[in-house]
Design an enzyme around this catalytic site. Structure first.
Site, PDB file in Angstrom:
ATOM      1  N   GLY A  95       0.790  -1.223   0.000  1.00 48.10           N
ATOM      2  CA  GLY A  95       0.000   0.000   0.000  1.00 48.10           C
ATOM      3  C   GLY A  95       0.825   1.277   0.000  1.00 48.10           C
ATOM      4  CB  SER A 121      -2.070  -2.450  -2.370  1.00 46.68           C
ATOM      5  OG  SER A 121      -2.774  -2.251  -1.161  1.00 46.68           O
ATOM      6  CE1 TYR A 143      -5.019  -6.379   3.344  1.00 48.73           C
ATOM      7  CE2 TYR A 143      -5.085  -4.306   2.146  1.00 48.73           C
ATOM      8  CZ  TYR A 143      -4.368  -5.287   2.788  1.00 48.73           C
ATOM      9  OH  TYR A 143      -3.004  -5.198   2.864  1.00 48.73           O
ATOM     10  CB  THR A 169      -4.609  -9.559   1.529  1.00 46.35           C
ATOM     11  OG1 THR A 169      -3.832  -9.345   0.352  1.00 46.35           O
ATOM     12  CG2 THR A 169      -3.674  -9.610   2.728  1.00 46.35           C
ATOM     13  CE  LYS A 269       0.558 -11.117  -0.288  1.00 40.44           C
ATOM     14  NZ  LYS A 269       0.677 -10.763   1.143  1.00 40.44           N
ATOM     15  CB  SER A 291       1.883 -14.613   2.293  1.00 40.35           C
ATOM     16  OG  SER A 291       2.093 -13.304   2.771  1.00 40.35           O
ATOM     17  CG  HIS A 293       0.639  -8.749   5.606  1.00 41.19           C
ATOM     18  ND1 HIS A 293      -0.618  -8.830   5.061  1.00 41.19           N
ATOM     19  CD2 HIS A 293       1.036  -7.482   5.402  1.00 41.19           C
ATOM     20  CE1 HIS A 293      -0.972  -7.654   4.554  1.00 41.19           C
ATOM     21  NE2 HIS A 293       0.023  -6.821   4.752  1.00 41.19           N
ATOM     22  NE  ARG A 328      15.101  -8.769   2.393  1.00 40.08           N
ATOM     23  CZ  ARG A 328      13.787  -8.948   2.539  1.00 40.08           C
ATOM     24  NH1 ARG A 328      13.063  -9.494   1.553  1.00 40.08           N
ATOM     25  NH2 ARG A 328      13.178  -8.591   3.653  1.00 40.08           N
TER      26      ARG A 328
END
Length: 405
Positions: A95, A121, A143, A169, A269, A291, A293, A328
């Site tokens: 977001g 998002s 959401y 989500t 998700k 996930s 989050h 990463r």
């Protein structure tokens, strides 16, 4: 002001725009962003146990390389949620990307330039129509906020804008604060907020200059335009957050209803349990994201890479399984694919790239991951990402976690 900008551009000590690691992107993001803005990018809940484990768990895994018979070329392409991707990395929805004036539009351009898809998002700072205009592979994240009628209106707007799928989500509880302090983010970026943030901004001149165009200060947008009808003013980010917190969480019956309203690709998700993964199959989801989050959910939840394998084993033949959390390096992506993921989604990594160098910084991050995937495949003697399996990994005893039966 123009003179200062020219001096900064001509500064011989300015680092090369290209960075060679995601960690370098993070370092540059920290150097460029005001402290409050940067701290919001590295936030995790409470003690940061899950936040830390998301990355540390990857370091526990080793590789079992082949050194003879290495394939001269390697195929990284895949297909996820009905979309062809040039390599198995997607943009995770995050977001209000106020680390750069172009925000989500810059990210969407970067993803399109590198042949991949983006999750947008509901709390994005740019309208969905502006984002789909520059990338034809957008999944709209939603959401469970408000009543069914308002949710359906947002879904319809996303469909009319050309979004290729929905991402629902489910993985965020409302923990209060972090042990090491929470960032103080203003409700609105007005005179009072700018005055309070002035000391932080003053020592980050490049960030301030990026928000000045044609002599006019462009105030970072902390609203959520995709929660209302097109051309209406969206609520502030915290206003939307308040609405979300006051909406009862969805049931599986609610998610089934939403799935019935959307005739395209549909991702759930926030999965970390086997039984939840199976319920996602039952409601007709076409994908799930394993996930937590990014460590901003229930602290103490295991790293996503620890729970991925058993979930992929259980439902990987029924839908696309993705992983979100802790990526990463390109080698991290390969580890996730070896456990059964079809692709991964990245969050902080591309936000650091965006903060470090705008659209080019996001492209830089995607290039680094692509190159890392390719070189890891070479070291493993694999010619295609579809060939990867647990046999390519050295997995410590008791590394994987299975729960939810």
């Amino acid at each position: 002001m123009a003179l200062l900008s020219d001096l900064l551009e001509k500064n011989p000590w300015r680092p090369n725009p290209w960075f060679e690691t995601v960690h370098e992107a993070q370092r540059r993001a920290q150097k460029r962003l005001p402290r409050t803005v940067y701290s919001s990018l590295v936030a995790g809940t409470q003690g940061g146990i899950t936040l830390t484990d998301n990355t540390a768990a990857f370091d526990e895994l080793g590789f079992a390389p082949h050194v003879v018979g290495v394939a001269p070329e390697r195929n990284l392409a895949t297909r996820v949620m009905g979309q062809d991707l040039s390599f198995p990395v997607m943009i995770s929805p995050t977001g209000v990307q106020a680390v750069d004036p172009d925000g989500e539009v810059a990210v969407a351009r970067a993803a399109a330039a590198r042949g991949t898809a983006m999750g947008l998002s509901s709390f994005a700072s740019k309208p969905v129509e502006e984002v789909t205009a520059v990338n034809g592979q957008i999944f709209f994240q939603i959401y469970w906020l408000g009543d069914r009628e308002s949710i359906l209106k947002r879904v319809q707007r996303a469909k009319e804008a050309g979004c290729k799928g929905l991402i629902v989500t489910t993985d965020w509880v409302f923990n209060i604060g972090r042990d090491w302090g929470s960032p103080e983010i203003p409700e609105r970026v007005g005179v009072k907020a700018l005055a309070r943030l002035a000391p932080e901004i003053a020592v980050r001149p490049r960030y301030a200059l990026d928000w000045i165009r044609g002599g006019k200060i462009i105030v970072p947008d902390l609203s959520a335009p995709n929660l209302v009808d097109r051309n209406e003013s969206g609520p502030t980010f915290f206003g939307a957050y308040g609405q979300w917190m006051s909406t009862p969480p969805p049931t599986w019956e609610d998610l089934l209803w939403l799935r019935e309203q959307w005739d395209g690709e549909f991702m759930v998700k926030g999965i970390s349990r086997l039984d939840d993964a199976k319920r996602a199959v039952d409601i007709g989801a076409t994908a799930i994201s394993v996930s937590n989050h990014g460590g901003n959910n229930l602290d103490g939840t295991p790293a996503t890479i620890r729970v991925l394998g058993p979930i992929a084993d259980a439902v990987g033949d029924d839908l696309d399984v993705l992983l979100d959390g802790g990526i990463r390096r390109g080698s991290d992506v390969v580890k996730a694919l070896a456990f059964g993921a079809k692709a991964v989604m990245i969050g902080r990594a591309y936000l650091w790239g965006l903060a470090a160098n705008g659209q080019a910084g996001v492209e830089n991050v995607l290039d680094l991951l692509r190159m890392g995937i390719d070189s890891t495949l070479m070291g493993l003697g694999r010619s295609d990402i579809d060939e990867l399996s647990r046999d390519d990994l050295i997995i410590p005893p008791d590394f994987e976690r299975t729960f939810g039966g």
